[in-house]
Write a protein that holds these residues in place. Structure first.
Motif, PDB file in Angstrom:
ATOM      1  N   THR A 197     -26.937  78.796  23.872  1.00 35.30           N
ATOM      2  CA  THR A 197     -26.153  78.863  22.639  1.00 35.30           C
ATOM      3  C   THR A 197     -24.975  77.908  22.768  1.00 35.30           C
ATOM      4  O   THR A 197     -24.217  77.981  23.733  1.00 35.30           O
ATOM      5  CB  THR A 197     -25.626  80.289  22.385  1.00 35.30           C
ATOM      6  N   VAL A 198     -24.842  77.006  21.815  1.00 38.80           N
ATOM      7  CA  VAL A 198     -23.720  76.060  21.799  1.00 38.80           C
ATOM      8  C   VAL A 198     -22.673  76.588  20.822  1.00 38.80           C
ATOM      9  O   VAL A 198     -22.996  76.936  19.683  1.00 38.80           O
ATOM     10  CB  VAL A 198     -24.170  74.652  21.375  1.00 38.80           C
ATOM     11  N   VAL A 199     -21.439  76.663  21.281  1.00 36.89           N
ATOM     12  CA  VAL A 199     -20.357  77.148  20.431  1.00 36.89           C
ATOM     13  C   VAL A 199     -19.312  76.049  20.251  1.00 36.89           C
ATOM     14  O   VAL A 199     -19.159  75.168  21.098  1.00 36.89           O
ATOM     15  CB  VAL A 199     -19.697  78.412  21.023  1.00 36.89           C
ATOM     16  N   LYS A 200     -18.614  76.119  19.125  1.00 41.70           N
ATOM     17  CA  LYS A 200     -17.595  75.120  18.815  1.00 41.70           C
ATOM     18  C   LYS A 200     -16.278  75.532  19.479  1.00 41.70           C
ATOM     19  O   LYS A 200     -15.650  76.504  19.078  1.00 41.70           O
ATOM     20  CB  LYS A 200     -17.415  75.013  17.305  1.00 41.70           C
ATOM     21  N   GLU A 201     -15.906  74.803  20.493  1.00 40.96           N
ATOM     22  CA  GLU A 201     -14.704  75.158  21.243  1.00 40.96           C
ATOM     23  C   GLU A 201     -14.121  73.902  21.871  1.00 40.96           C
ATOM     24  O   GLU A 201     -14.834  73.106  22.489  1.00 40.96           O
ATOM     25  CB  GLU A 201     -15.053  76.179  22.333  1.00 40.96           C
ATOM     26  N   ASP A 202     -12.813  73.721  21.721  1.00 41.71           N
ATOM     27  CA  ASP A 202     -12.146  72.526  22.238  1.00 41.71           C
ATOM     28  C   ASP A 202     -11.777  72.703  23.713  1.00 41.71           C
ATOM     29  O   ASP A 202     -10.632  72.490  24.112  1.00 41.71           O
ATOM     30  CB  ASP A 202     -10.902  72.219  21.404  1.00 41.71           C
ATOM     31  N   LYS A 203     -12.735  73.130  24.492  1.00 39.77           N
ATOM     32  CA  LYS A 203     -12.574  73.283  25.931  1.00 39.77           C
ATOM     33  C   LYS A 203     -13.886  72.898  26.589  1.00 39.77           C
ATOM     34  O   LYS A 203     -14.945  73.014  25.978  1.00 39.77           O
ATOM     35  CB  LYS A 203     -12.223  74.733  26.304  1.00 39.77           C
ATOM     36  N   MET A 204     -13.807  72.463  27.845  1.00 43.96           N
ATOM     37  CA  MET A 204     -15.025  72.132  28.574  1.00 43.96           C
ATOM     38  C   MET A 204     -15.422  73.326  29.426  1.00 43.96           C
ATOM     39  O   MET A 204     -14.769  73.636  30.421  1.00 43.96           O
ATOM     40  CB  MET A 204     -14.815  70.888  29.430  1.00 43.96           C
ATOM     41  N   ASN A 205     -16.482  73.991  29.008  1.00 47.56           N
ATOM     42  CA  ASN A 205     -16.897  75.196  29.739  1.00 47.56           C
ATOM     43  C   ASN A 205     -18.370  75.475  29.481  1.00 47.56           C
ATOM     44  O   ASN A 205     -18.947  75.020  28.483  1.00 47.56           O
ATOM     45  CB  ASN A 205     -16.054  76.392  29.317  1.00 47.56           C
ATOM     46  N   ALA A 206     -18.957  76.212  30.372  1.00 52.49           N
ATOM     47  CA  ALA A 206     -20.321  76.722  30.235  1.00 52.49           C
ATOM     48  C   ALA A 206     -20.447  77.894  31.185  1.00 52.49           C
ATOM     49  O   ALA A 206     -19.841  77.893  32.259  1.00 52.49           O
ATOM     50  CB  ALA A 206     -21.344  75.636  30.576  1.00 52.49           C
ATOM     51  N   PHE A 207     -21.201  78.903  30.790  1.00 52.41           N
ATOM     52  CA  PHE A 207     -21.385  80.045  31.684  1.00 52.41           C
ATOM     53  C   PHE A 207     -22.729  80.709  31.418  1.00 52.41           C
ATOM     54  O   PHE A 207     -23.291  80.612  30.325  1.00 52.41           O
ATOM     55  CB  PHE A 207     -20.246  81.062  31.556  1.00 52.41           C
ATOM     56  N   ALA A 208     -23.235  81.357  32.463  1.00 51.06           N
ATOM     57  CA  ALA A 208     -24.546  82.003  32.396  1.00 51.06           C
ATOM     58  C   ALA A 208     -24.382  83.514  32.371  1.00 51.06           C
ATOM     59  O   ALA A 208     -23.511  84.071  33.044  1.00 51.06           O
ATOM     60  CB  ALA A 208     -25.380  81.598  33.604  1.00 51.06           C
ATOM     61  N   LEU A 209     -25.214  84.177  31.575  1.00 47.89           N
ATOM     62  CA  LEU A 209     -25.234  85.629  31.504  1.00 47.89           C
ATOM     63  C   LEU A 209     -26.464  86.147  32.238  1.00 47.89           C
ATOM     64  O   LEU A 209     -27.473  85.436  32.348  1.00 47.89           O
ATOM     65  CB  LEU A 209     -25.267  86.114  30.056  1.00 47.89           C
ATOM     66  N   PRO A 210     -26.419  87.371  32.722  1.00 47.24           N
ATOM     67  CA  PRO A 210     -27.613  87.944  33.337  1.00 47.24           C
ATOM     68  C   PRO A 210     -28.786  87.925  32.362  1.00 47.24           C
ATOM     69  O   PRO A 210     -28.628  88.178  31.177  1.00 47.24           O
ATOM     70  CB  PRO A 210     -27.184  89.383  33.654  1.00 47.24           C
TER      71      PRO A 210
ATOM     72  N   GLY B 141     -30.763  85.331  31.311  1.00 46.88           N
ATOM     73  CA  GLY B 141     -31.235  84.062  30.783  1.00 46.88           C
ATOM     74  C   GLY B 141     -30.404  83.388  29.723  1.00 46.88           C
ATOM     75  O   GLY B 141     -30.622  82.210  29.414  1.00 46.88           O
ATOM     76  N   HIS B 142     -29.445  84.091  29.106  1.00 48.71           N
ATOM     77  CA  HIS B 142     -28.589  83.442  28.106  1.00 48.71           C
ATOM     78  C   HIS B 142     -27.584  82.516  28.799  1.00 48.71           C
ATOM     79  O   HIS B 142     -26.982  82.882  29.814  1.00 48.71           O
ATOM     80  CB  HIS B 142     -27.809  84.482  27.297  1.00 48.71           C
ATOM     81  N   ILE B 143     -27.414  81.318  28.221  1.00 51.28           N
ATOM     82  CA  ILE B 143     -26.417  80.364  28.707  1.00 51.28           C
ATOM     83  C   ILE B 143     -25.582  79.912  27.512  1.00 51.28           C
ATOM     84  O   ILE B 143     -26.133  79.547  26.469  1.00 51.28           O
ATOM     85  CB  ILE B 143     -27.084  79.149  29.372  1.00 51.28           C
ATOM     86  N   VAL B 144     -24.274  79.970  27.651  1.00 49.69           N
ATOM     87  CA  VAL B 144     -23.359  79.556  26.583  1.00 49.69           C
ATOM     88  C   VAL B 144     -22.690  78.249  27.007  1.00 49.69           C
ATOM     89  O   VAL B 144     -22.148  78.155  28.113  1.00 49.69           O
ATOM     90  CB  VAL B 144     -22.295  80.638  26.311  1.00 49.69           C
ATOM     91  N   VAL B 145     -22.754  77.251  26.130  1.00 57.74           N
ATOM     92  CA  VAL B 145     -22.168  75.938  26.421  1.00 57.74           C
ATOM     93  C   VAL B 145     -21.192  75.583  25.309  1.00 57.74           C
ATOM     94  O   VAL B 145     -21.522  75.685  24.121  1.00 57.74           O
ATOM     95  CB  VAL B 145     -23.259  74.847  26.517  1.00 57.74           C
ATOM     96  N   PHE B 146     -19.986  75.160  25.674  1.00 60.99           N
ATOM     97  CA  PHE B 146     -19.011  74.704  24.692  1.00 60.99           C
ATOM     98  C   PHE B 146     -19.362  73.278  24.266  1.00 60.99           C
ATOM     99  O   PHE B 146     -19.725  72.445  25.105  1.00 60.99           O
ATOM    100  CB  PHE B 146     -17.605  74.729  25.281  1.00 60.99           C
ATOM    101  N   ASP B 147     -19.241  73.007  22.973  1.00 55.70           N
ATOM    102  CA  ASP B 147     -19.694  71.702  22.465  1.00 55.70           C
ATOM    103  C   ASP B 147     -18.884  70.533  23.011  1.00 55.70           C
ATOM    104  O   ASP B 147     -19.375  69.409  23.075  1.00 55.70           O
ATOM    105  CB  ASP B 147     -19.693  71.690  20.938  1.00 55.70           C
ATOM    106  N   LYS B 148     -17.664  70.780  23.458  1.00 55.19           N
ATOM    107  CA  LYS B 148     -16.835  69.660  23.933  1.00 55.19           C
ATOM    108  C   LYS B 148     -17.437  68.999  25.169  1.00 55.19           C
ATOM    109  O   LYS B 148     -17.407  67.774  25.300  1.00 55.19           O
ATOM    110  CB  LYS B 148     -15.417  70.129  24.239  1.00 55.19           C
ATOM    111  N   ILE B 149     -17.988  69.806  26.075  1.00 57.29           N
ATOM    112  CA  ILE B 149     -18.533  69.209  27.296  1.00 57.29           C
ATOM    113  C   ILE B 149     -19.766  68.366  26.984  1.00 57.29           C
ATOM    114  O   ILE B 149     -20.000  67.326  27.604  1.00 57.29           O
ATOM    115  CB  ILE B 149     -18.857  70.292  28.353  1.00 57.29           C
ATOM    116  N   ILE B 150     -20.540  68.774  25.977  1.00 53.80           N
ATOM    117  CA  ILE B 150     -21.705  67.968  25.574  1.00 53.80           C
ATOM    118  C   ILE B 150     -21.248  66.640  24.993  1.00 53.80           C
ATOM    119  O   ILE B 150     -21.835  65.586  25.254  1.00 53.80           O
ATOM    120  CB  ILE B 150     -22.567  68.744  24.553  1.00 53.80           C
ATOM    121  N   SER B 151     -20.183  66.668  24.185  1.00 54.55           N
ATOM    122  CA  SER B 151     -19.689  65.437  23.550  1.00 54.55           C
ATOM    123  C   SER B 151     -19.176  64.426  24.564  1.00 54.55           C
ATOM    124  O   SER B 151     -19.104  63.227  24.274  1.00 54.55           O
ATOM    125  CB  SER B 151     -18.576  65.779  22.549  1.00 54.55           C
TER     126      SER B 151
END
Length: 361
Positions: free
Chosen positions: A185-198, A200-210
Motif C-alpha cells: 500500500t502506497v500512502v501520500k506522506e512527505d517522509k521517507m519510510n516503509a514498514f512491514a506488517l505481520p 504480508g502487508h507492506i506500507v510504503v510512503f510515496d516520497k521514497i518512491i519519488s
C-alpha cells in the motif's frame, strides 16, 4: 457520567468494533455498527461480568461463555462510575484488595520475593518466551492478526490508490521466495519510510518512491521488507515488546485478547526498531530474492546510497530510525553487487517501473 466509548469484540470473530457503553442499574448496554453497517445492541447482565486484572491503563471486561465477549476502555472515569453505581459489586475490584487484612509482614516479604521473580521474568524470560511463541503461530493466524493491524494503521493515512495498483503490478513480476501473500500500500506522506506488517502487508510512503532512479532500488526496498515478513521479524519484535499483555491472553487461550492488544498498539510498527542481526538477515534474504530474479544488485547499493544522502534531513528520513544503516550494511551491498553474475533484462518489470515513475512525478 455513565456513557463511555469502548472497543468491543463479539467473541466469534477477531474484529474490533468501535462501540459505546451505557451503564444501567442491573445491566450494561453496548451499541455498535457491524461490518454490514447494521446497528447492533448487546446487553450484559451485571452478575455475568468479569474484569481482567493486570492492565494499568486499559480496563478490560469479559462476558459470557468461552470464547467470551470482550470490551476495552481507556477512560479512568469508568471505574469511578462503577463504584458509584454498583457499590456492593466486587467485579471491578482488584483481587489484591482481599489480601490487605492478612499478616502485613508476611505479605510484604512475599511481595518482595515475588517482585524480584517477576522482574527477572519480565525483562528476560517473557521476551524470549514471546518470540518463541510468535515463531510457532500458524501463518493463517499471523495473516489474520496482520490484517487487523493493517486496518488500524492505514486508516491514519491518505492512500494513493493509483500508485498502489501500479506498485502491486510491479510486485507480481518478482518472485519473492516466500509463502506469504505480499501486498503493498502506497500512502501520500512527505517522509521517507516503509514498514512491514505481520502476514504480508507492506506500507510504503510515496516520497521514497519519488526519490528512486531505477526499478532495482524499488525491488531492493520491497525485497528487504518482504524478508522481514518472511522471517517474522515484525511479529517477533511486536510480541517481545508486548510480551506481558500477550502472555496473559495466551495463558487464557484468548485469541480476541491477542488481537485486541495488537490492534491497540498498531502504531508501534512505525517505530519498530530492528537489531543489527535482524537487518543482516533481511539484507541477505533480499540479495537472494534479487539474484534469483536476475535483478542488478547495484540497485541494493544505490538504495543505501540514497538513504545515506537523504539522512541529513532528519525530518523526512524515518526509515533509518527503524532500519539503522550501518557501514557494514553498505559495504555488504556494494560487495555482493560487485561480484554478481547472471543479471537478466526484464522488460515487463521495466515497463511497470516506468508506469510508477510517470505517476510519482
Amino acid at each position: 457520567m455513565y456513557h463511555f466509548n469502548i472497543l468491543y469484540f463479539d467473541g466469534k470473530f477477531s474484529v474490533t468494533h468501535q462501540a459505546t457503553l451505557d451503564l444501567k442499574p442491573d445491566h450494561w448496554i453496548i451499541q455498535y455498527v457491524d461490518q454490514d453497517q447494521n446497528e447492533q445492541i448487546v446487553q450484559w447482565e451485571i452478575n455475568g461480568i468479569e474484569r481482567d486484572l493486570g492492565f494499568n491503563s486499559l480496563y478490560i471486561f469479559r462476558y459470557g461463555d468461552f470464547p467470551k465477549q470482550t470490551i476495552e476502555c481507556k477512560d479512568e472515569n469508568l471505574l469511578v462510575s462503577l463504584k458509584k453505581l454498583y457499590p456492593e459489586k466486587a467485579f471491578f475490584r482488584k483481587k489484591i484488595d482481599l489480601l490487605i487484612n492478612q499478616n502485613g509482614t508476611v505479605i510484604a516479604g512475599l511481595a518482595c520475593a515475588l517482585a524480584g521473580l517477576l522482574a527477572v521474568a519480565y525483562f528476560y524470560i517473557l521476551p524470549w518466551f514471546a518470540e518463541t511463541v510468535a515463531d510457532k503461530i500458524p501463518i493463517s493466524m499471523e495473516t489474520q492478526l496482520g490484517e487487523t493491524m493493517y486496518e488500524n494503521v492505514i486508516s491514519q493515512y491518505n492512500k494513493d490508490d493509483s500508485l498502489t495498483r501500479s506498485v502491486n503490478d510491479f510486485v507480481k513480476e518478482i518472485d519473492f521466495k516466500t509463502d506469504y501473500p505480499v501486498e503493498v500500500t502506497v500512502v501520500k506522506e512527505d517522509k521517507m519510510n516503509a514498514f512491514a506488517l505481520p502476514g504480508g502487508h507492506i506500507v510504503v510512503f510515496d516520497k521514497i518512491i519519488s526519490k528512486m532512479k531505477t526499478k532495482e532500488e524499488l525491488a531492493a526496498l520491497l525485497a528487504h521488507e518482504v524478508a522481514h515478513v518472511h522471517y517474522r521479524h515484525s511479529l517477533k519484535s511486536i510480541f517481545r515488546s508486548l510480551s506481558g499483555y500477550l502472555l496473559i491472553s495466551l495463558i487464557f487461550n484468548d485469541i480476541n485478547g491477542i488481537t485486541a492488544v495488537l490492534a491497540d498498539n498498531s502504531n508501534m510498527l512505525l517505530n519498530l526498531n530492528y537489531s543489527r542481526n535482524l537487518e543482516k538477515d533481511a539484507d541477505e534474504k533480499a540479495v537472494v530474492i534479487l539474484q534469483a530474479n536476475g535483478l542488478n544488485l547495484k540497485g541494493f547499493a544505490d538504495l543505501f546510497s540514497l538513504l545515506k544522502l537523504e539522512s541529513k534531513d532528519s525530518e523526512t528520513l524515518n526509515l533509518l530510525r527503524t532500519h539503522p544503516l550501518t557501514d557494514d550494511r553498505i559495504k555488504y551491498a556494494k560487495d555482493v553487487a560487485f561480484h554478481q553474475k547472471g543479471i537478466r533484462n526484464n522488460e515487463k518489470l521495466e515497463k511497470k517501473w516506468q508506469e510508477i515513475v510517470d505517476q510519482s512525478k
